[in-house]
Design an enzyme around this catalytic site. Structure first.
Site, PDB file in Angstrom:
ATOM      1  N   ASP A 113       0.836  -1.202   0.000  1.00 48.41           N
ATOM      2  CA  ASP A 113       0.000   0.000   0.000  1.00 48.41           C
ATOM      3  C   ASP A 113       0.872   1.254   0.000  1.00 48.41           C
ATOM      4  O   ASP A 113       2.074   1.211   0.259  1.00 48.41           O
ATOM      5  CB  ASP A 113      -0.903  -0.030   1.229  1.00 48.41           C
ATOM      6  CG  ASP A 113      -2.170   0.804   1.055  1.00 48.41           C
ATOM      7  OD1 ASP A 113      -2.326   1.448  -0.001  1.00 48.41           O
ATOM      8  OD2 ASP A 113      -3.010   0.784   1.971  1.00 48.41           O
TER       9      ASP A 113
ATOM     10  N   GLU B  82       2.814   6.915  -2.430  1.00 52.13           N
ATOM     11  CA  GLU B  82       2.577   8.120  -3.237  1.00 52.13           C
ATOM     12  C   GLU B  82       3.089   9.386  -2.543  1.00 52.13           C
ATOM     13  O   GLU B  82       3.406  10.373  -3.205  1.00 52.13           O
ATOM     14  CB  GLU B  82       1.074   8.303  -3.518  1.00 52.13           C
ATOM     15  CG  GLU B  82       0.393   7.114  -4.157  1.00 52.13           C
ATOM     16  CD  GLU B  82      -0.213   6.175  -3.111  1.00 52.13           C
ATOM     17  OE1 GLU B  82      -0.806   5.162  -3.526  1.00 52.13           O
ATOM     18  OE2 GLU B  82      -0.092   6.458  -1.891  1.00 52.13           O
TER      19      GLU B  82
ATOM     20  N   ASP C  74      -8.788   3.603  -3.198  1.00 52.71           N
ATOM     21  CA  ASP C  74      -9.899   3.851  -2.272  1.00 52.71           C
ATOM     22  C   ASP C  74     -11.105   4.446  -3.002  1.00 52.71           C
ATOM     23  O   ASP C  74     -11.157   5.638  -3.289  1.00 52.71           O
ATOM     24  CB  ASP C  74      -9.450   4.800  -1.164  1.00 52.71           C
ATOM     25  CG  ASP C  74      -8.357   4.199  -0.311  1.00 52.71           C
ATOM     26  OD1 ASP C  74      -8.117   2.982  -0.429  1.00 52.71           O
ATOM     27  OD2 ASP C  74      -7.728   4.945   0.464  1.00 52.71           O
TER      28      ASP C  74
END
Length: 751
Positions: free
Chosen positions: A414, A417, A482
């Site tokens: 995950d 970024e 998400d």
């Protein structure tokens, strides 16, 4: 960024200078240099440089990882008014007279002009505007950009540029290639890939991990402007002429997608983000799924397998997992699940006792003054692993191997970024911090993927990755980030998957039911149907569970959530002989397995370039997800005969069609000339013998129609082929109690 104010004026605080004519073969006026180089058939690079003495620090994309192919048929031809560079099927012709700036990219056989660089299409820009050239002697107060503007033809569409959730056709959009955690409802993207594909039969790959800004028909409606801060801009133009061929050649440049094992195609069940993870709850979920005839292949522990705000120190929360290895062993030995996955990220919260060790050893990114770079973006005092430090990589790999020793089989990678660019000092000080922002996702996923390969085998590694850039398709698989629990978010996710597929990614998944919120039963069920027809399928949410009986108060009817999930999971298991065979082909060609944009299969159908609510699953299955509670859906069938998978009803395209569906079906149509191999009706597993007890369906087949069969490792074991009489020529590859079913319409056509 926009450089002009309409056709005639410069944008405020911008000064642009343009290449005005071709002065010689590679030199352009205004001390701007443009180099064209042929690489291999159908691929030519264009590099524009202002000041050649400027440094060009890394990181750089890892190009030709599989080796550079032979250059092939490369020619340079001069005549009185032009010079042409040809690389197989692609040529670039520059005019050399009349003081023009005119470079045309076209098919070598002159059958089609693809795009061009014309007047005021190549240049540099300063901001703020220098009033005297002497001011540029000190560039510290100026930003310097290089830009090109390739022409857009009438009706041309542009697609790709990573996982983008907005309009499928990018013409009219301003796109910034900069990884960001922006959800699925904004112009931001987790996966920014500097590749776009045109409906005119070419693609352009921008060769920099730096921030790239594109005005796709949004500054000049007839041009795509590409700009980057610095002294150089390089891109490759890739001639197809089909979009599949563009992606295949792109995979030569950046690498083929990795293969993933057969077990990964089964259903993944997650604990969700903030929900309870104790062993009793986990077992109750899996027992509930088994009781409802729902096979779970992979169980995923999300972030709270570690203590809150210790993310990510790789230490199991001892209160929840007093003996993690024993618990994972019990989980697998129960027969309720075959594989276990855990969540990680590349950060480290200062609340963890391990933080000081990592800081002292130099494993964390630093500020220029020597401090550890920390900020409170997501968790207080978060540090960032510096993967440019070999010792940090060695430590990280050891942490991963410790997880594998406890029985972990797959990793969800995950984040990655939120990588800063200001006031940072990487261990490798030669690197450009701005370029590292996007490139970091490549390093992160590469390290984890290769560690999995070293442990489990080359084709047995599986990630669930969120951030990506060019080349990260080599480390599958990726998921869509998400999304909300709404029909609009499901449509956003479809567009994101289609766009990423057109950026070279073979495998993609989505949070079934949506990540944020509480999906109403009808959204959950429509999303289940869509999600089980993605290449990979995972039930995951934020603060609510995604097991079906919690969604609809355990509705036990045929149209309830549990029966709906059971039916779609069983269908995917039955489709595995087809899916796994098609997966090998997708990897070989560098194309998506699912979601595959319709334009990849039907590039000559203009409508296919605008279809963003349906997709192909492999070569032969068309899927149209449903976004209405009522079950109403409208979809498009290209030319040919199409057969409804569930009813055997046929429709002939091209044309638009309307249908209404319950929750256990959707428009799933089989293309003509298809030999479709299905597992036995009793199959619920993902991994089995794909040639035993199978059902072979023939859909409007002609002589020569084929289907390749593979084993559970993905190796080809034989080909089923239709003979002149419409029957299979050789059935020796089939074993057990197999059967062939000829579609009614096919039998009627032959009679």
């Amino acid at each position: 960024m926009k450089l002009r104010d309409g056709m005639w004026l410069q944008a405020q605080d911008i000064r642009s200078e343009y290449a005005e004519e071709v002065y010689s073969v590679t030199e352009l006026r205004l001390t701007l240099h443009q180099d064209l180089e042929a690489h291999f058939d159908g691929v030519i690079s264009v590099e524009v440089t202002h000041w050649k003495g400027a440094c060009n620090p890394g990181p750089h994309f890892d190009l030709f990882p599989g080796g550079k192919p032979e250059t092939g048929d490369i020619k340079v031809m001069k005549n009185d008014d032009s010079i042409t560079l040809s690389s197989g099927s692609l040529s670039a012709t520059a005019k050399t007279t009349n003081h023009e700036f005119d470079i045309r990219f076209h098919a070598t056989d002159s059958s089609k002009e693809l795009t061009s660089l014309l007047n005021r299409s190549v240049g540099l820009a300063y901001t703020p505007v220098p009033t005297n050239p002497l001011q540029t002697g000190d560039m510290r107060d100026f930003h310097h950009y290089i830009f090109t503007q390739t022409t857009l033809s009438v009706g041309e569409t542009v697609h790709g540029l990573g996982e983008r959730f907005g309009a499928f056709n990018k013409v009219g959009q301003a796109v910034t290639l900069w990884n960001a955690d922006g959800g699925t409802s904004s112009e931001q993207a987790y996966k920014n890939v500097p590749l776009w594909i045109s409906s005119r039969g070419y693609g352009i790959f921008i060769d920099t991990p730096d921030k790239v800004e594109l005005e796709v028909g949004s500054e000049r409606s007839c041009r795509v402007q590409t700009s980057v801060e610095g002294q150089r801009l390089k891109w490759y133009i890739i001639h197809g002429p089909t979009p599949k061929e563009v992606l295949q050649k792109y995979s030569i440049l950046t690498g083929r997608p990795g293969k993933v094992p057969a077990w990964s195609y089964g259903l993944w069940l997650s604990t969700s983000f903030t929900t309870n993870y104790d062993e009793k709850t986990v077992n109750s979920f899996l027992e509930g799924m088994k009781a409802r005839d729902i096979q779970v292949e992979v169980f995923h522990f999300d972030s709270f397998w570690m203590k809150a705000f210790h993310w990510c120190d790789f230490e199991f929360d001892s209160e929840m997992f007093p003996d993690p290895k024993a618990q994972i062993t019990r989980l697998k030995s129960s027969g309720l699940v075959n594989k276990v996955c855990v969540w990680i990220n590349p950060y480290l919260g200062q609340a963890s006792p391990i933080f000081q060790h990592a800081a002292t050893e130099g494993f964390l990114l630093k500020r220029k003054n020597g401090d550890i770079f920390q900020w409170d973006l997501w968790q207080t005092g978060m540090g960032i692993i510096d993967f440019t430090n070999p010792k940090a990589v060695e430590w990280y790999v050891a942490c991963l191997n410790a997880l594998f020793e406890k029985g972990i089989d797959a990793i969800k990678t995950d984040f990655a970024e939120r990588i800063p660019t200001l006031d940072v000092q990487w261990y490798d000080s030669s690197l450009d911090p701005r370029k590292m922002h996007n490139y970091y996702s490549f390093l992160y996923n590469k390290i984890v993927y290769e560690t999995l390969q070293a442990r489990y085998g080359q084709n047995e590694a599986v990630l669930f990755a969120r951030a990506a850039t060019a080349g990260t398709h080599r480390f599958p698989l990726q998921w869509g980030g998400d999304c909300e629990s709404t029909p609009e978010a499901m449509a956003e996710s479809v567009r994101g998957g289609l766009s990423l597929g057109l950026s070279g990614y073979s495998f993609w998944s989505v949070d079934i039911g949506g990540f944020e919120g509480y999906p109403p039963p009808w959204i959950y069920k429509r999303w289940v149907a869509f999600g089980l027809l993605c290449s990979h399928s995972r039930l995951h949410g934020s603060n609510s569970f995604r097991v079906p009986w919690t969604v609809d108060n355990d509705d036990k009817s045929e149209q309830g959530c549990s029966r709906t999930l059971a039916k779609w999971t069983a269908l995917k298991a039955r489709l595995m002989p087809y899916i796994f065979s098609q997966a090998q082909k997708a990897v070989q060609l560098g194309i998506p397995l699912s979601l595959r944009a319709m334009c990849l299969e039907f590039p000559d159908d203009p409508t296919s370039w605008f279809l963003d609510r349906q997709f192909m699953f492999g070569d032969n299955l068309l899927v149209a997800p449903i976004f209405e509670e009522s079950g109403d859906v409208e979809f498009y069938l290209p030319a040919g005969q199409w057969t409804n998978f569930f009813t055997n009803e046929t429709k002939r395209g091209p044309g638009w069609f309307k249908e209404k569906h319950e929750f256990d079906s959707l428009p799933l149509y089989v293309r003509e000339n298809t030999v479709l191999v299905l597992g036995a009706s009793y199959e619920r597993r993902t991994v089995y013998d794909y040639s035993k007890d199978v059902e072979v369906r023939l859909y409007h087949v002609q002589q020569g129609t084929q289907a390749m069969l593979v084993d559970k490792e993905g190796n080809a074991i034989g080909t089923l082929e239709v003979g002149p009489d419409g029957n299979l020529i050789d059935q020796k590859v089939l074993t057990g109690n197999w059967k062939v079913i000829d579609s009614p319409a096919n039998r009627e056509a032959r009679s």
